[in-house]
Design an enzyme around this catalytic site. Structure first.
Site, PDB file in Angstrom:
ATOM      1  N   GLY A   5       0.658  -1.242  -0.095  1.00 60.57           N
ATOM      2  CA  GLY A   5       0.036  -0.025  -0.002  1.00 60.57           C
ATOM      3  C   GLY A   5       0.918   1.089   0.063  1.00 60.57           C
ATOM      4  O   GLY A   5       0.572   2.245  -0.821  1.00 60.57           O
ATOM      5  N   THR A   6       1.776   1.110   0.707  1.00 55.24           N
ATOM      6  CA  THR A   6       2.742   2.606   0.849  1.00 55.24           C
ATOM      7  C   THR A   6       3.243   2.934  -0.434  1.00 55.24           C
ATOM      8  O   THR A   6       3.367   4.067  -0.876  1.00 55.24           O
ATOM      9  CB  THR A   6       3.851   2.425   2.130  1.00 55.24           C
ATOM     10  OG1 THR A   6       2.783   2.037   3.301  1.00 55.24           O
ATOM     11  CG2 THR A   6       4.471   3.602   2.313  1.00 55.24           C
TER      12      THR A   6
ATOM     13  N   ASN B 162      -9.395   3.594   7.625  1.00 55.74           N
ATOM     14  CA  ASN B 162      -8.823   2.088   8.048  1.00 55.74           C
ATOM     15  C   ASN B 162      -9.045   2.476   9.379  1.00 55.74           C
ATOM     16  O   ASN B 162      -8.619   1.143  10.099  1.00 55.74           O
ATOM     17  CB  ASN B 162      -7.176   2.286   7.551  1.00 55.74           C
ATOM     18  CG  ASN B 162      -6.558   3.420   7.725  1.00 55.74           C
ATOM     19  OD1 ASN B 162      -6.926   4.517   7.241  1.00 55.74           O
ATOM     20  ND2 ASN B 162      -5.636   3.425   8.862  1.00 55.74           N
TER      21      ASN B 162
ATOM     22  N   ALA C 234      -3.521  -3.308  -1.227  1.00 58.84           N
ATOM     23  CA  ALA C 234      -2.073  -4.407  -0.472  1.00 58.84           C
ATOM     24  C   ALA C 234      -2.600  -5.500  -0.522  1.00 58.84           C
ATOM     25  O   ALA C 234      -3.676  -6.033   0.107  1.00 58.84           O
ATOM     26  CB  ALA C 234      -1.867  -3.490   0.712  1.00 58.84           C
TER      27      ALA C 234
ATOM     28  N   HIS D 296      -1.383  -7.875   1.860  1.00 54.10           N
ATOM     29  CA  HIS D 296      -1.256  -8.467   3.125  1.00 54.10           C
ATOM     30  C   HIS D 296      -2.519  -8.365   4.034  1.00 54.10           C
ATOM     31  O   HIS D 296      -2.850  -8.671   4.833  1.00 54.10           O
ATOM     32  CB  HIS D 296      -0.064  -8.013   3.864  1.00 54.10           C
ATOM     33  CG  HIS D 296      -0.229  -6.444   4.225  1.00 54.10           C
ATOM     34  ND1 HIS D 296      -0.543  -6.141   5.721  1.00 54.10           N
ATOM     35  CD2 HIS D 296       0.244  -5.454   3.551  1.00 54.10           C
ATOM     36  CE1 HIS D 296      -0.298  -4.721   5.623  1.00 54.10           C
ATOM     37  NE2 HIS D 296       0.192  -4.423   4.340  1.00 54.10           N
TER      38      HIS D 296
ATOM     39  N   THR E 104      12.871  -6.460 -11.389  1.00 53.16           N
ATOM     40  CA  THR E 104      12.707  -7.568 -12.055  1.00 53.16           C
ATOM     41  C   THR E 104      11.250  -7.961 -11.041  1.00 53.16           C
ATOM     42  O   THR E 104      11.106  -7.634  -9.897  1.00 53.16           O
ATOM     43  CB  THR E 104      13.634  -8.735 -11.532  1.00 53.16           C
ATOM     44  OG1 THR E 104      15.083  -8.581 -12.245  1.00 53.16           O
ATOM     45  CG2 THR E 104      13.390  -9.882 -11.579  1.00 53.16           C
TER      46      THR E 104
ATOM     47  N   CYS F 106       2.455   4.523  15.990  1.00 47.94           N
ATOM     48  CA  CYS F 106       3.090   4.397  17.314  1.00 47.94           C
ATOM     49  C   CYS F 106       4.534   4.489  17.020  1.00 47.94           C
ATOM     50  O   CYS F 106       5.035   3.622  16.316  1.00 47.94           O
ATOM     51  CB  CYS F 106       2.734   3.032  17.952  1.00 47.94           C
ATOM     52  SG  CYS F 106       3.455   2.837  19.316  1.00 47.94           S
TER      53      CYS F 106
HETATM   54  C1  LIG Z   1      -6.008   2.697   4.161  1.00 48.27           C
HETATM   55  C2  LIG Z   1      -4.370   2.501   4.087  1.00 48.27           C
HETATM   56  N1  LIG Z   1      -3.540   2.800   3.339  1.00 48.27           N
HETATM   57  C3  LIG Z   1      -2.238   2.670   3.094  1.00 48.27           C
HETATM   58  C4  LIG Z   1      -1.678   1.790   4.053  1.00 48.27           C
HETATM   59  C5  LIG Z   1      -0.278   1.358   3.776  1.00 48.27           C
HETATM   60  O1  LIG Z   1      -0.083  -0.030   3.309  1.00 48.27           O
HETATM   61  P1  LIG Z   1       1.099  -0.901   3.375  1.00 48.27           P
HETATM   62  O2  LIG Z   1       1.013  -1.267   5.029  1.00 48.27           O
HETATM   63  O3  LIG Z   1       0.838  -2.256   2.632  1.00 48.27           O
HETATM   64  O4  LIG Z   1       2.377  -0.414   2.954  1.00 48.27           O
HETATM   65  C6  LIG Z   1      -2.543   1.296   4.822  1.00 48.27           C
HETATM   66  C7  LIG Z   1      -2.020   0.191   5.941  1.00 48.27           C
HETATM   67  O5  LIG Z   1      -2.521  -0.069   7.068  1.00 48.27           O
HETATM   68  C8  LIG Z   1      -3.890   1.555   5.156  1.00 48.27           C
HETATM   69  O6  LIG Z   1      -4.851   1.099   5.982  1.00 48.27           O
END
Ligand SMILES: Cc1ncc(COP(=O)(O)O)c(C=O)c1O
Length: 394
Positions: free
Chosen positions: A68-69, A149, A206, A208, A244, A334
């Site tokens: 996600g990041t 989230n 994402a 995971h 890759t 945190c």
């Molecule tokens: C809404 C949202 N965006 C982005 C992220 C970041 O994702 P990742 O932890 O896969 O980098 C999260 C992770 O908790 C999330 O909940």
């Protein structure tokens, strides 16, 4: 152990783990032209097709990332660096994830301006305010969560995307990391007939969060989007993400996505029942506990119960719950062991003290009545003990 923190990360699906092992055992770089490379390429492209089907987009629009990041960074930095001339403003609702907040802060140092959009009291982005801000001059791009989230409030993503499509040449990124797998989601349906380069152009997910291995993710990028890469090199993935490609990760992510999306409707019904039983049970045992987010259960993510426990610091409650075998979270970043007050809870108009007194319980695929019973058995005692510890003077 009773794991009630599925929004942080959820269990790896056994099918995805098996798939990862099966594919990872084969040698071959998907960019090589020999037989081994072509076999890897076939698995990679089939995985991309399956992911596209799960996300409601075209295979070519799926850019595989590390999670996600990275997806959010690629979208926001990439759109900013390809912005139309003379446009500098980023439209940023309150209560976004830190991946977004901190990327926008970094872009502010490069000259981006920020147009903040306040949330309503349940944590939803007001569509009118969003549309009005989009219509202003100088907006380079906009971003929004499909679902929050922390408090789980579901936004009207279709209306947000439609307003971006109506605003001449404003591209929109949607962060669907918390929503994917929990709500029906189709990139093509949300994008609609938006003009080239405007409206919904990018959507982050994402692996995971849906039972694929950590380190997998995707950014859906519309064919017509103008977006600059973060990583330069071999030109893989339309030149948007050189390097890759992780074939085993893609295969495991595709399988997890397919299974999760296939089960989504039935799973939402199951999780809502468990979640509502948990929230009601907590409020019965701790009458002062207040459920945050949308009081309408269908306006929140199915597995999300986010509660304010007046007078009880989050970290004390989390510690006591953990000792009792319950894993939950405060839903806030945190750093160095010091829990920050939740910026999302503050965005609902709550005080800093209240924002330090919340617990997010999130349920997922492996959650059961047993987990709910275990949390209900200890919550009153944990609250009584945690509210004895002062949250003043910090
Ligand atoms: C809404 C949202 N965006 C982005 C992220 C970041 O994702 P990742 O932890 O896969 O980098 C999260 C992770 O908790 C999330 O909940």
């Amino acid at each position: 152990m009773h794991y009630l923190d599925h929004a942080a990360t959820t269990d790896l699906r056994p099918e995805a783990a098996d798939e990862w092992l099966r594919v990872a055992g084969a040698t071959g770089n998907a960019s090589s032209t020999h037989g081994a490379g072509q076999r890897a390429r076939r698995i990679l492209e089939e995985s991309r097709e399956r992911l596209a089907a799960a996300l409601g987009c075209e295979p070519i629009e799926v850019v595989l990332t590390s999670g996600g990041t990275e997806s959010v960074n690629l979208a926001l930095q990439g759109l900013w660096r390809s912005r139309a001339e003379g446009r500098t403003e980023i439209l940023l609702p309150d209560g976004e994830h830190h991946a977004t907040l901190d990327t926008v802060a970094a872009l502010a140092a490069e000259g981006a301006g920020v147009v903040a959009i306040g949330l309503d009291a349940v944590g939803r982005i007001p569509v009118d305010a969003f549309a009005a801000a989009l219509a202003a001059e100088g907006v380079a791009l906009a971003t929004a969560l499909v679902a929050n989230n922390e408090v789980g409030t579901v936004n009207d993503a279709a209306a947000l995307a439609a307003s971006a499509a109506a605003a001449a040449s404003v591209p929109l990124h949607l962060d669907a990391v918390a929503a994917f797998g929990h709500l029906p989601l189709s990139f093509a349906a949300l994008r609609g007939e938006a003009p080239a380069g405007a409206g919904l152009v990018a959507l982050s997910v994402a692996g995971h969060k849906i039972g694929a291995p950590a380190g997998t993710g995707a950014l859906v990028v519309a064919r017509t989007a103008r977006i600059a890469p973060l990583l330069h090199g071999g030109g893989q993935q339309r030149g948007l993400r050189s390097g890759t490609q992780d074939v085993a990760g893609a295969a495991a992510f595709a399988l997890a996505a397919e299974l999760t999306v296939g089960e989504q409707v039935a799973e939402a019904v199951r999780l809502r029942r468990l979640r509502d039983r948990l929230a009601a049970g907590i409020q019965e045992r701790v009458p002062s506990a207040e459920l945050l987010g949308d009081p309408d259960p269908s306006g929140r993510l199915p597995g999300n119960a986010h509660l304010l426990f007046p007078g009880a610091p989050s970290e004390s409650l989390l510690f006591l719950l953990d000792v009792a075998g319950i894993s939950a979270s405060a839903g806030s970043a945190c750093q160095a062991g010091i829990a920050e007050p939740s910026h999302v809870v503050q965005a609902l108009g709550r005080t800093e003290t209240e924002a330090r007194s919340v617990i997010r319980f999130t349920l997922g695929r492996t959650s059961s009545d047993d987990d709910v019973d275990a949390a209900l058995a200890v919550i009153a005692d944990a609250y009584a003990r945690a509210s004895g510890s002062s949250i003043r003077g910090r």
